[in-house]
Design an enzyme around this catalytic site. Sequence first.
Site, mmCIF file in Angstrom:
data_model
loop_
_atom_site.group_PDB
_atom_site.id
_atom_site.type_symbol
_atom_site.label_atom_id
_atom_site.label_comp_id
_atom_site.label_asym_id
_atom_site.label_seq_id
_atom_site.Cartn_x
_atom_site.Cartn_y
_atom_site.Cartn_z
ATOM 1 N N CYS A 43 -16.702 33.298 -10.668
ATOM 2 C CA CYS A 43 -16.445 34.673 -10.232
ATOM 3 C C CYS A 43 -15.453 35.334 -11.193
ATOM 4 C CB CYS A 43 -15.890 34.613 -8.802
ATOM 5 S SG CYS A 43 -14.978 36.052 -8.277
ATOM 6 N N CYS A 46 -12.289 36.706 -9.724
ATOM 7 C CA CYS A 46 -11.342 35.665 -9.300
ATOM 8 C C CYS A 46 -10.487 35.217 -10.483
ATOM 9 C CB CYS A 46 -12.085 34.469 -8.707
ATOM 10 S SG CYS A 46 -13.074 34.878 -7.244
#
Length: 123
Positions: A43, A46
């Site tokens: 991600c 993230c």
Amino acid sequence: MSKYEEVAVHGYEEFCKAVSDRKGKEIFAYFSGDKDEHGKSWCPDCVKAEPVVRAELPHLPEGTVFIYCQVGDRPYWKDSNNDFKKTLKLTGVPTLLRYGTPQKLVEEECFKADLVRMMFTED
């Protein structure tokens, strides 16, 4: 010695156990996509948010718990029936939340150090 406890968990069941083991404590939880063997999450948001959130951890109130939870691989996360989405009502990763309250920061909000600090310092 830090003034808060950090716990790293992987998956929904480990998250629930970490929470129940710390009943009565104030808990902040950060949810991220799984990391690969090089420590990089699938991600991209993230990857961008983690250093921002980590830099604000010293502002956590004394005696609190910070749970770092990897939610699973991308296919699991994308499944709308996963426990994080069904039970915890998460809509995206990264998510930073104050457990048991409606307070949460989702995705790009986690890039903003001032918002992260506000969550850690306001009652």
